[in-house]
Design a protein around this motif. Structure first.
Motif, PDB file in Angstrom:
ATOM      1  N   ILE A  57      23.637  -0.939 -42.189  1.00 19.08           N
ATOM      2  CA  ILE A  57      24.474  -1.385 -43.306  1.00 19.08           C
ATOM      3  C   ILE A  57      23.755  -2.451 -44.118  1.00 19.08           C
ATOM      4  CG2 ILE A  57      26.583  -2.653 -43.910  1.00 19.08           C
ATOM      5  CD1 ILE A  57      27.133   0.215 -43.278  1.00 19.08           C
ATOM      6  N   VAL A  67      30.493  -1.663 -53.233  1.00 17.73           N
ATOM      7  CA  VAL A  67      30.681  -0.856 -52.024  1.00 17.73           C
ATOM      8  C   VAL A  67      31.990  -0.097 -52.163  1.00 17.73           C
ATOM      9  CG1 VAL A  67      30.973  -0.865 -49.513  1.00 17.73           C
ATOM     10  CG2 VAL A  67      29.450  -2.538 -50.609  1.00 17.73           C
ATOM     11  N   SER A  69      34.386   2.352 -49.585  1.00 14.41           N
ATOM     12  CA  SER A  69      34.525   2.880 -48.227  1.00 14.41           C
ATOM     13  C   SER A  69      35.678   3.867 -48.152  1.00 14.41           C
ATOM     14  CB  SER A  69      34.765   1.750 -47.225  1.00 14.41           C
ATOM     15  OG  SER A  69      34.963   2.293 -45.919  1.00 14.41           O
ATOM     16  N   ILE A  89      30.382  -4.824 -43.022  1.00 15.72           N
ATOM     17  CA  ILE A  89      30.316  -4.680 -44.482  1.00 15.72           C
ATOM     18  C   ILE A  89      30.448  -6.033 -45.174  1.00 15.72           C
ATOM     19  CG2 ILE A  89      31.550  -3.799 -46.510  1.00 15.72           C
ATOM     20  CD1 ILE A  89      32.236  -1.313 -44.854  1.00 15.72           C
TER      21      ILE A  89
END
Length: 221
Positions: A57, A67, A69, A89
């Protein structure tokens, strides 16, 4: 925009990926099985490995602007995978000064979402209790962070053609309990460049009692 996509091989991730590319974003997608990513594009980079590996990551995070997800666990057993992934993250975003995060949650994951139906209440309290407990721990980390997140909370997801006419609200009032993955994906991609729902957990779906309208992304009520 350079976007790190987590969960590109899942049901929703497979809808998000081509929409990110169509919107002109450059996408980096970690995948435990790279061959499972069927999309081929000059602006797509596949990174082989598990998204639960903090080093992977952190390596993938370098140079990214945002980002997204769409990660979802595939086991009903007690686990901390969502909490661990969220921590990895957020830690990496902080190290690399990445500010924008669009996260896929679920309607009813947090206490503020009261308008779930009886079936959802039973499923979340019994069959899905371990998944939702893990999700809540991970999202508590998200809410305590200082990043610009949008925590997206759809209801039941359908593998059907897009309808358009997506609506969003904080408590789910007047919103249907199901939507297509295609419409969810389009709405999530729109949140990369919209400030309408920053640091909030919008419930999204279609307008209850009305037919679908023309697509409108991002949309709010």
């Amino acid at each position: 925009m350079k976007v790190l996509l987590i969960g590109a091989t899942g049901g929703t991730g497979r809808e998000i990926l081509p929409r990110l590319l169509a919107a002109g974003h450059c996408v980096k997608a970690p995948a435990r099985r790279p061959e499972a990513v069927v999309t081929v594009h000059e602006n797509l980079q596949i990174v082989a490995g598990s998204v639960l590996d903090p080093d992977l990551i952190d390596q993938a995070m370098q140079g990214q602007d945002a980002v997204m997800s769409a990660f979802g666990p595939r086991s009903l057993k007690a686990s901390d995978v969502q909490e661990v992934l969220m921590r990895n993250i957020l830690d990496s975003m902080k190290r690399h000064d990445v500010r924008r995060f669009v996260n896929l949650s679920a309607w009813g994951a947090q206490e503020s979402h009261k308008r779930i139906n009886i079936m959802q209440t039973v499923l979340q309290g019994l069959l899905l209790r371990n998944i939702f407990a893990d999700k809540k721990r991970g999202e508590n980390l998200l809410f305590a962070s200082n990043i610009d997140y949008v925590n997206v909370c759809p209801g039941r997801l359908l593998n059907k053609s897009p309808r358009g006419g997506v609506r969003a609200s904080i408590d789910g009032s007047g919103i249907s309990h199901s939507m297509t993955r295609a419409d969810l994906a389009e709405w999530m991609v729109g949140q990369l460049t919209s400030d309408s729902w920053l640091r909030q957990s919008p419930v999204i779906g279609y307008d209850k009692g009305r037919g679908a309208t023309t697509s409108n992304y991002p949309s709010s009520s």
